[in-house]
Motif scaffolding. Structure first.
Motif, short mmCIF file in Angstrom:
data_model
loop_
_atom_site.label_atom_id
_atom_site.label_comp_id
_atom_site.label_asym_id
_atom_site.label_seq_id
_atom_site.Cartn_x
_atom_site.Cartn_y
_atom_site.Cartn_z
N GLY A 416 78.37 2.70 10.72
CA GLY A 416 77.35 2.82 11.75
C GLY A 416 77.85 2.81 13.17
O GLY A 416 77.10 3.14 14.10
N GLY A 444 72.65 4.82 12.50
CA GLY A 444 71.59 4.96 11.52
C GLY A 444 72.13 5.19 10.12
O GLY A 444 73.33 5.44 9.93
N PRO A 445 71.25 5.13 9.12
CA PRO A 445 71.68 5.21 7.72
C PRO A 445 71.97 6.61 7.23
O PRO A 445 72.44 6.79 6.11
CB PRO A 445 70.49 4.61 6.96
CG PRO A 445 69.31 4.96 7.81
CD PRO A 445 69.80 4.89 9.24
N LEU A 448 68.81 9.04 3.62
CA LEU A 448 68.37 7.91 2.79
C LEU A 448 68.24 8.29 1.33
O LEU A 448 68.18 7.42 0.46
CB LEU A 448 67.04 7.37 3.30
CG LEU A 448 67.10 6.66 4.66
CD1 LEU A 448 65.71 6.21 5.07
CD2 LEU A 448 68.03 5.47 4.61
N VAL A 473 67.18 -0.22 2.12
CA VAL A 473 67.98 0.35 3.22
C VAL A 473 67.09 1.33 3.98
O VAL A 473 66.55 2.26 3.38
CB VAL A 473 69.25 1.06 2.70
CG1 VAL A 473 70.06 1.60 3.87
CG2 VAL A 473 70.09 0.11 1.87
N ALA A 475 66.00 3.01 8.24
CA ALA A 475 66.32 3.11 9.67
C ALA A 475 65.73 1.90 10.39
O ALA A 475 64.66 1.39 10.02
CB ALA A 475 65.75 4.41 10.24
N ASN A 476 66.42 1.45 11.42
CA ASN A 476 65.96 0.32 12.21
C ASN A 476 64.63 0.66 12.88
O ASN A 476 64.41 1.78 13.34
CB ASN A 476 67.02 -0.04 13.25
CG ASN A 476 66.72 -1.33 13.97
OD1 ASN A 476 65.68 -1.95 13.75
ND2 ASN A 476 67.62 -1.73 14.83
N THR A 482 70.56 0.75 11.53
CA THR A 482 70.20 0.60 10.13
C THR A 482 69.72 -0.82 9.86
O THR A 482 70.24 -1.78 10.43
CB THR A 482 71.41 0.90 9.22
OG1 THR A 482 71.87 2.22 9.50
CG2 THR A 482 71.04 0.80 7.75
#
Length: 501
Positions: A416, A444-445, A448, A473, A475-476, A482
């Motif tokens: 990240g 970010g992840p 997904l 898991v 996205a923030n 994340t």
């Protein structure tokens, strides 16, 4: 008293059978055993006994022979009988009903064959739940429980139950009753190491104010007597099998032997499963140490050598003619940076593979060392917040929490590129849940849909699943970075034996 009255008073079936195998006379107990209301109903009826000299199939040592009696409506009773002397133009036969005894023997035999396989394939709690249901199917049994002790504090926990509509509340109600002065049969039986029958236990509990917290719970099940049987492993009690008998059913010698056999099978399975899990933990620990050692001694050193070669290439490139010197210098710089990045990743992996120190210094201390080390190596700010109520009384649970946090932080730093990471551990009781949140402000992840892949995330999911939990898991919420959330059901801090005796 005449002879017929005397024979009628005997506790076993007695009959006289003619040469064709038909009943000439049966005593009262024998008629009842065969499902007849009156002995006269059986006169002239074909018996299940073979009185010929060629009769076979019995036990040569005790003389018992097998027989099957059809009482109608698809119900058959298994009998064993012995032939006696000639009397009144027929042969005397003594017999008894062994139907339930044979059924119990079959259950024990089946469980004996499957217990080891169940222990190796499934959790102890799942296995004991299945065994509790098997006991509960027996005639006259209203409900069952397997209670075990574990850990250095000798804590109690319900590991299997059948017949009760609600299982989770039992433990809290039991603690509340004990705090009011109720004496626990579990500890009495474990201390004595023998099976104890408690007649009219339900009536006594319901009439006692000490058991008031459990009054509603035990009233939901229709039972009367209580049988408590210890689970013994190598001479030490490790728990009990509790059996709640239905009204008007009183456990006789055969039933009590069956409960003892079931307790023995459960003890063997618990012992086998415990030893197997210890072996698995030891193997995993040794494998982690081996991988860490090999990475440090081989791969890390080779990457370091690549970095040395890159610096040598840069020096050689500086002496090359233009424009080759710039290309060689650029390539050398790129290789140097890549080798440094790989070294940082490998050191993190080696650190994560080392045996966890959480068991030695506690979860909070181990995590503080972890985040401090990662922050120093990466310049990423890591904030750690741990709920004071977060459970730390079960070593295996603490180890899995530590590894989930470690893997989450390493993934955030590696993939990240964050400036900061926030780690929080919280616990709630409604419902009982331990929550791990690792939130970073990185890139970010990504996709997904592929979040389920990767060994690290797979390992995290397996650890969470061990505690009836799962990993999320996403996205923030802030729109950058994340958010990894692990939800687990912590082991209940079950009843410390030392505080209850």
């Amino acid at each position: 008293m005449d002879l017929e009255s005397f024979v009628d008073a005997l506790p076993t079936g007695v009959a006289v059978v003619d040469a064709t195998g038909r009943f000439k006379w049966v005593n009262v107990v024998g008629a009842r055993t065969l499902g007849a209301a009156n002995p006269n109903e059986l006169r002239g009826v074909q018996s299940p006994f073979d009185i010929s000299d060629t009769a076979q199939g019995g036990n040569a040592e005790d003389g018992d022979l097998p027989g099957i009696w059809d009482v109608g409506q698809g119900d058959c009773r298994q009998l064993v009988y012995r032939r006696g002397e000639q009397l009144d133009g027929g042969t005397t036969v003594t017999f008894r009903d062994v139907t339930e005894h044979r059924r119990q023997q079959a259950r024990v035999g089946a469980l004996a064959r499957t217990a080891a396989n169940m222990a190796s394939q499934r959790s102890v709690a799942t296995m004991l739940d299945a065994m509790a249901r098997e006991v509960q199917r027996s005639e006259g049994v209203a409900g069952t429980q397997f209670i075990t002790v574990s850990g250095p504090g000798k804590t109690l926990q319900v590991m299997g139950s059948a017949g009760f509509a609600e299982v989770r509340t039992f433990f809290d109600l039991l603690i509340a009753s004990h705090h009011r002065g109720a004496a626990l049969a579990t500890f009495e039986v474990m201390d004595a190491g023998v099976q104890i029958v408690y007649p009219r236990r339900r009536e006594k509990m319901l009439s006692s104010p000490e058991w008031q917290p459990l009054h509603r719970y035990i009233s939901e099940l229709d039972w009367e007597d209580f049988v408590c049987t210890p689970l013994i492993i190598r001479g030490h009690a490790v728990g009990v099998l509790n059996v709640y008998m239905a009204p008007n059913f009183h456990a006789g010698p055969t039933t009590l032997e069956f409960f003892t056999a079931m307790a023995d099978q459960a003890s063997l399975a618990v012992d086998y499963s415990t030893l197997l899990e210890r072996d698995r933990i030891a193997v995993r620990r040794e494998e982690r140490k081996r991988l860490a050692r090999n990475l440090h001694d081989s791969v890390v050193q080779q990457v370091f050598s690549i970095g040395m070669q890159a610096r040598a290439l840069k020096r050689a490139g500086s002496k090359a003619p233009e424009p080759l010197d710039e290309k060689l210098t650029s390539m050398a710089d790129e290789i140097t940076e890549l080798s440094k990045a790989i070294q940082r990743d490998l050191r993190g992996i080696v650190l994560a593979l080392q045996p966890s120190i959480s068991a030695e210094i506690g979860l909070e201390g181990a995590l503080m060392l972890l985040v401090g080390e990662i922050s120093r190596r990466t310049d990423v700010r890591i904030d750690l917040v741990i709920d004071p109520e977060f459970p730390e009384y079960e070593a295996d649970f603490v180890e899995d929490v530590y590894q989930v946090v470690s893997e989450s932080i390493h993934n955030a730093v590696k993939h990240g590129a964050p400036a900061s990471v926030r780690v929080s551990l919280t616990c709630s009781n409604t419902p009982r849940t331990a929550t791990i949140d690792v939130v970073d402000d990185g890139i970010g992840p990504g996709d997904l849909t592929s979040a389920s892949g990767g060994y690290g995330l797979t390992s995290m999911r397996e650890r969470a699943a061990r505690w009836a939990g799962h990993i999320q898991v996403a996205a923030n919420d802030a729109g950058r970075g994340t958010h990894v959330r692990a939800l687990l059901v912590p082991p209940r801090e079950s009843m410390p034996r030392g505080q209850l005796t």
